[in-house]
Design an enzyme around this catalytic site. Structure first.
Site, PDB file in Angstrom:
ATOM      1  N   ASP A 139      55.849  33.955  37.136  1.00  0.00           N
ATOM      2  CA  ASP A 139      55.220  34.900  37.392  1.00  0.00           C
ATOM      3  C   ASP A 139      56.325  36.121  37.731  1.00  0.00           C
ATOM      4  O   ASP A 139      57.035  36.120  38.542  1.00  0.00           O
ATOM      5  CB  ASP A 139      54.652  34.849  38.898  1.00  0.00           C
ATOM      6  CG  ASP A 139      53.542  34.090  38.857  1.00  0.00           C
ATOM      7  OD1 ASP A 139      53.580  32.915  37.881  1.00  0.00           O
ATOM      8  OD2 ASP A 139      52.561  34.145  39.594  1.00  0.00           O
ATOM      9  N   LYS A 202      48.496  40.125  36.304  1.00  0.00           N
ATOM     10  CA  LYS A 202      48.371  39.612  37.817  1.00  0.00           C
ATOM     11  C   LYS A 202      48.378  40.792  38.415  1.00  0.00           C
ATOM     12  O   LYS A 202      49.430  41.764  37.981  1.00  0.00           O
ATOM     13  CB  LYS A 202      49.546  38.721  38.082  1.00  0.00           C
ATOM     14  CG  LYS A 202      49.500  38.219  39.374  1.00  0.00           C
ATOM     15  CD  LYS A 202      50.494  37.242  39.911  1.00  0.00           C
ATOM     16  CE  LYS A 202      50.781  36.852  41.352  1.00  0.00           C
ATOM     17  NZ  LYS A 202      51.860  35.901  41.653  1.00  0.00           N
ATOM     18  N   LYS A 238      44.904  36.954  37.058  1.00  0.00           N
ATOM     19  CA  LYS A 238      45.240  36.465  38.391  1.00  0.00           C
ATOM     20  C   LYS A 238      45.467  37.514  39.602  1.00  0.00           C
ATOM     21  O   LYS A 238      46.176  38.216  39.766  1.00  0.00           O
ATOM     22  CB  LYS A 238      46.374  35.675  38.196  1.00  0.00           C
ATOM     23  CG  LYS A 238      47.010  34.958  39.665  1.00  0.00           C
ATOM     24  CD  LYS A 238      48.214  34.055  39.785  1.00  0.00           C
ATOM     25  CE  LYS A 238      48.597  34.028  40.948  1.00  0.00           C
ATOM     26  NZ  LYS A 238      49.867  33.141  40.923  1.00  0.00           N
TER      27      LYS A 238
END
Lengths: 302, 288
Positions: A139, A202, A238
């Site tokens: 991430d 995300k 996400k």
């Protein structure tokens, strides 16, 4: 490898903020009950990236969370595990070891999370460190400062470089939408990241407020849809931070289903970045089973 | 031209707000000559659930306030109640009370709040103890608020009944969800407005209207409720509640009399005992 190309923002859609908010309020009126609710809740549980990203994290804390990830609530049979745990790079080895054989993936934040204020070199080292210790997913955060300056090429190159450093690990790109100010910026960042090779986009780090909101997520889902129509490539989504109730989890699923369709309704393409959501989902599942409203006291904290 | 009277919508009180019941149901309350008085919310188990969430969220803040401050706030409720005496008297009369009895009830309710306001920083001293133990420990017990308390208020006494049930619970630092009298709910809703205007933090007091027939089992079974105080009289309901309360070993108290006293505070308290190691001062002489 195909030539990566920075998208032409003159062609991108202008986001209609009022329309987005109207659409979101429609999703929230859907009523999901009984068996569909139980299935939905189990799906939410299976999509959670159980997260601990604090300065005070220790190996013990990470191990305990990993146990929770693989055994969400043993008193209730037939539960899925969560999708992944999300930790700092230094904890990847510990998590990997704790989760061996469970099928739960290990995600690691990187690139000087959460601010992203560091040099390209450090960010690459950070990423490689996590990958070498066995992270299945990375991430990364984008350089919001450069993005807001209009230095899109910088951000594009950054994402592409990190993607290369990831190797086979899947890359999630965090925009920190709370710092991007407008939905148009969110849309632009989404296109930029997808063109630069992101496997997931995300919303937030969870460190600043507002974190994930439904309007922001809808803008990103629509960007994913348009990217899919244009290129045939699926990209995951996400939302992270601020999603703490089972009810809002289901509302996100409704939005996902009505924007991207059933193909995305799996933890390969959709994740929730959350820490307290799992327990609320578990409480609702036990409530559906027993008919008795539950208390947090009877569910392990992590 | 005659003026149309503006009728009040009696809503429930959850987390410092006045929502209608999520179920959208209501029942019509009628006066003496069966004229409709008001449409009252028929709360559902989900309203109760929402109220418990609000009460749980408010618990940490309320229970950690100094007793003195809670006393000030209870006294403030009494002040507000006194100021709106006429409205309560009028509502009690609408619900069938005689004027003199109505005034009596409002005054007793106000006095009762003042009474418990006084106890807020005193019951701790009354119920605490220093315990003689045979080892070198300073051993003492203190009462602590138990948590979220569900209350089924008396059916026959609209205002006084609710105050009697609720005041000792919040005086002791608990938060509560109270079900008002089904046949006389008007004062309960107006009392919620009084509470709302009295510096009581949102979620400390939550008031629902509806029937205990529908809600009693949920009051008793909810795992996040720590105690249940009941002024109901239905034998089957009481037995059922006692059974269900065992799920999380809730304390359950069934009252028949609406009186006041410090022991009403004690019922929603847990006694915490601390063993504090001390130095042995001399042979045969305990330190304390």
């Amino acid at each position: 490898m195909a030539q990566l190309q920075i998208p032409d923002f003159r062609k991108s859609t202008i986001v209609d903020q009022v329309g987005i908010e109207e659409r979101v309020s429609r999703f929230n009126t859907r009523s999901i009950k009984k068996e569909s609710k139980v299935k939905g809740l189990k799906l939410v549980l299976s999509m959670i990236d159980l997260t601990t990203l604090e300065g005070k994290d220790t190996e013990g804390k990470v191990k305990q969370m990993c146990y929770k990830a693989a055994h969400p609530h043993d008193a209730l049979s037939g539960l899925p595990t969560v999708a992944a745990v999300c930790v700092y790079p230094t904890m990847v080895g510990t998590a990997k070891q704790a989760l061996a054989g469970t099928g739960v993936k290990v995600a690691s934040v990187s690139t000087a999370f959460p601010s992203g204020q560091s040099t390209r070199q450090v960010k690459l080292l950070d990423t490689k460190f996590a990958v070498e210790h066995g992270a299945d997913e990375i991430d990364m955060v984008i350089s919001r400062g450069e993005f807001l300056k209009g230095n899109y090429a910088f951000v594009f190159d950054e994402i592409a470089a990190i993607k290369e450093a990831c190797g086979t690990a899947r890359l999630k790109v965090i925009f920190e939408t709370g710092e991007l100010s407008t939905l148009d910026n969110v849309r632009r960042a989404s296109e930029l990241a997808m063109h630069a090779g992101a496997d997931f986009i995300k919303t937030s780090t969870g460190k600043i407020s507002p974190a994930a909101t439904m309007p922001v997520t809808l803008v990103m889902l629509e960007a994913i849809r348009d990217f899919y129509y244009a290129t045939g490539k699926m990209v995951g989504m996400k939302p992270a931070g601020g999603i703490s109730t089972a009810k809002s989890g289901l509302q996100y699923l409704v939005m996902l289903h009505e924007t991207l369709g059933a193909d995305w309704l799996t933890n390969k393409w959709f994740r929730f970045g959350a820490s307290s959501l799992a327990n609320d989902v578990l409480m609702q599942l036990v409530k559906e089973k027993t008919g008795v409203y539950q208390s947090k006291e009877y569910f392990s904290a992590d | 031209m005659t003026r149309l009277e503006v009728l009040k919508t009696y809503k429930i009180y959850i987390g410092g707000q006045f929502p209608r019941t999520e179920s959208g149901r209501y029942y019509t309350l009628t006066g003496k000559d069966s004229t409709p008085l008001a449409n009252v919310c028929l709360s559902s188990r989900k309203d109760f659930r929402n109220a418990v969430v609000a009460a749980r969220a408010a618990f940490a803040g309320w229970s950690s306030r100094p007793g003195f401050n809670r006393g000030q706030i209870l006294y403030r409720i009494a002040e507000m109640l006194e100021g709106r005496k006429e409205q309560f008297v009028a509502e009690l009369i609408l619900q069938g009370a005689a004027p003199k009895a109505a005034l009596e009830e409002v005054m007793t309710a106000t006095d009762r709040l003042v009474y418990y306001a006084g106890w807020c920083d005193k019951y701790q001293a009354l119920f605490s103890s220093v315990n003689p133990v045979a080892s070198s420990h300073f051993n003492f017990s203190v009462p602590e608020a138990t948590g979220v308390v569900a209350i089924i208020a008396p059916e026959s006494n609209s205002l006084l009944g609710l105050v009697t049930a609720l005041a000792p619970v919040i005086a002791g630092g608990n938060t509560c969800v109270a079900l008002a009298s089904t046949s006389m709910p008007l004062c309960a809703v107006t009392f919620a407005e009084v509470v709302h205007a009295s510096d009581v933090p949102a979620g400390v007091v939550n008031i629902l209207t509806g029937t205990s027939k529908e809600l009693h089992s949920h009051f008793a079974s909810h795992m996040d409720v720590n105690a249940l105080i009941c002024y109901g009289t239905d034998k089957t309901e009481i037995t059922r509640m006692k059974e269900l309360a065992s799920l999380n070993v809730k304390r359950i108290f069934v009252h028949t009399k609406e009186d006041q006293g410090p022991y009403h505070i004690l019922q929603a308290q847990e006694i915490k005992t601390t063993w504090h190691p001390i130095e042995q001062i001399g042979p045969g002489k305990a330190g304390y």
